[in-house]
Design an enzyme around this catalytic site. Structure first.
Site, mmCIF file in Angstrom:
data_model
loop_
_atom_site.group_PDB
_atom_site.id
_atom_site.type_symbol
_atom_site.label_atom_id
_atom_site.label_comp_id
_atom_site.label_asym_id
_atom_site.label_seq_id
_atom_site.Cartn_x
_atom_site.Cartn_y
_atom_site.Cartn_z
ATOM 1 N N ASP A 105 0.823 -1.407 0.003
ATOM 2 C CA ASP A 105 -0.143 0.255 -0.044
ATOM 3 C C ASP A 105 0.790 0.980 0.057
ATOM 4 O OD1 ASP A 105 -1.845 -1.937 0.050
ATOM 5 O OD2 ASP A 105 -2.847 -1.028 2.162
ATOM 6 N N HIS A 155 4.804 -6.618 -0.176
ATOM 7 C CA HIS A 155 5.175 -8.512 -1.523
ATOM 8 C C HIS A 155 5.647 -8.498 -2.594
ATOM 9 C CE1 HIS A 155 1.216 -10.128 1.298
ATOM 10 N NE2 HIS A 155 1.520 -8.614 1.693
ATOM 11 N N SER A 198 7.116 3.841 6.132
ATOM 12 C CA SER A 198 7.805 4.242 5.192
ATOM 13 C C SER A 198 8.009 4.876 4.057
ATOM 14 C CB SER A 198 9.332 3.383 5.918
ATOM 15 O OG SER A 198 10.747 3.523 5.681
#
Length: 302
Positions: free
Chosen positions: A113, A169, A270
């Protein structure tokens, strides 16, 4: 000079008690920069790491309650909503199917995300963190890694806020061939800091994850830590990368990944910077300021 201090003055709106007042206050660029950067960043980051690991249901609920006052924390997709520690909430898993990955073989999916930051083409080994603030891929990747394979290719910066899902991922089928961990500072990576601190990503703690896709294309994911980001976990090396690891740590590996497979997590929010060689273009709808989800098409092979 490494920093710019020009910013709009306070707007003079009346302050009222409560979170709304606090949000408006920290939205002021000068104050935001001072609160998140003119502090003992590394010490606070280490302290946050220790605090986040305290296992206390009461303290955790209280901390999450305070956190939700200032950020749009949404736990509706979380697999579990009761957490032993704040770290468990930061690194929460999602319900099955919450992040479907685009299965088209030509699609390079978003690994996490995030909010799309600077994007562009690598030219003469130079990319940008913000308008007018260039940095070199050579410095970002460190002294042991050759970044020239990405010359003429694209880069995409993804910023994860503290409230977002923090796991990342595999963007495509392939094999992770090497990881370089570079210790460094913990400057905030929000837009205010990116417009003031030169070469910020090259200063901060980061990992360079080199991967070769099943198509044969080399790619790189560069997770960059920031203030309060206590560590980066990489599952395929079963290692926790943190501020205690000094210098350039070289970790060769041969870890096969399938698209969507969980690679690791940040223990807060981050940035991940994605690098691909020539032959890729931005997927439809990808532009600076757009919020994306893990699995969404980020780049496409032409």
């Amino acid at each position: 000079m490494d920093e710019r201090h020009a910013a709009p003055p306070l707007d003079g709106r009346s302050a009222t008690a409560g979170p709304g007042w606090f949000k408006r206050l920290v939205a002021q660029e000068d104050l935001n920069f001072l609160l998140t950067n003119r502090v003992p960043r590394i010490a606070l980051t280490r302290l946050m790491g220790r605090f986040a690991r305290i296992e206390s249901p009461l303290l955790t609920r209280l901390s999450i309650g305070i956190w939700r006052m200032f950020t749009p924390l949404d736990l509706s997709e979380a697999r579990h909503t009761r957490f032993r520690s704040l770290k468990d909430c930061f690194t929460r898993e999602l319900k099955d199917g919450a992040r479907p990955f685009d299965a088209r073989p030509e699609v390079f999916a978003s690994p996490s995300d995030g909010i799309v930051g600077a994007t562009g083409v690598v030219e003469r080994g130079q990319v940008y963190q913000a308008k007018g603030f260039p940095y070199s891929t050579e410095e970002l990747f460190g002294p042991t890694q050759d970044a020239s394979v990405f010359e003429g290719g694209r880069y995409v910066t993804l910023r994860l806020t503290s409230a977002m899902y923090h796991r990342f991922h595999a963007p495509a089928d392939g094999t992770v061939e090497h990881v370089t961990y570079l210790s460094g500072d913990t400057w905030n990576v929000n837009p205010v800091a990116l417009e003031r601190v030169e070469r910020l990503f090259c200063r901060n703690e980061r990992a360079v994850v080199r991967m070769r896709l099943a198509s044969g294309h080399p790619v790189a994911l560069v997770p960059v830590a920031a203030i309060l980001v206590a560590s980066i976990r990489l599952h395929f090396l079963d290692v926790l990368l943190h501020l205690g690891r000094r210098g350039a740590n070289e970790m060769p590996c041969a870890a096969r990944q399938t698209k969507g497979q969980e690679m690791g997590w940040f223990e807060h929010g981050s940035t991940i910077i994605v690098f691909v060689p020539p032959g890729f273009e931005l997927a439809e709808g990808i532009a600076q300021g757009v919020q994306v989800r893990a699995g969404q098409a980020l780049l496409k092979l032409r």
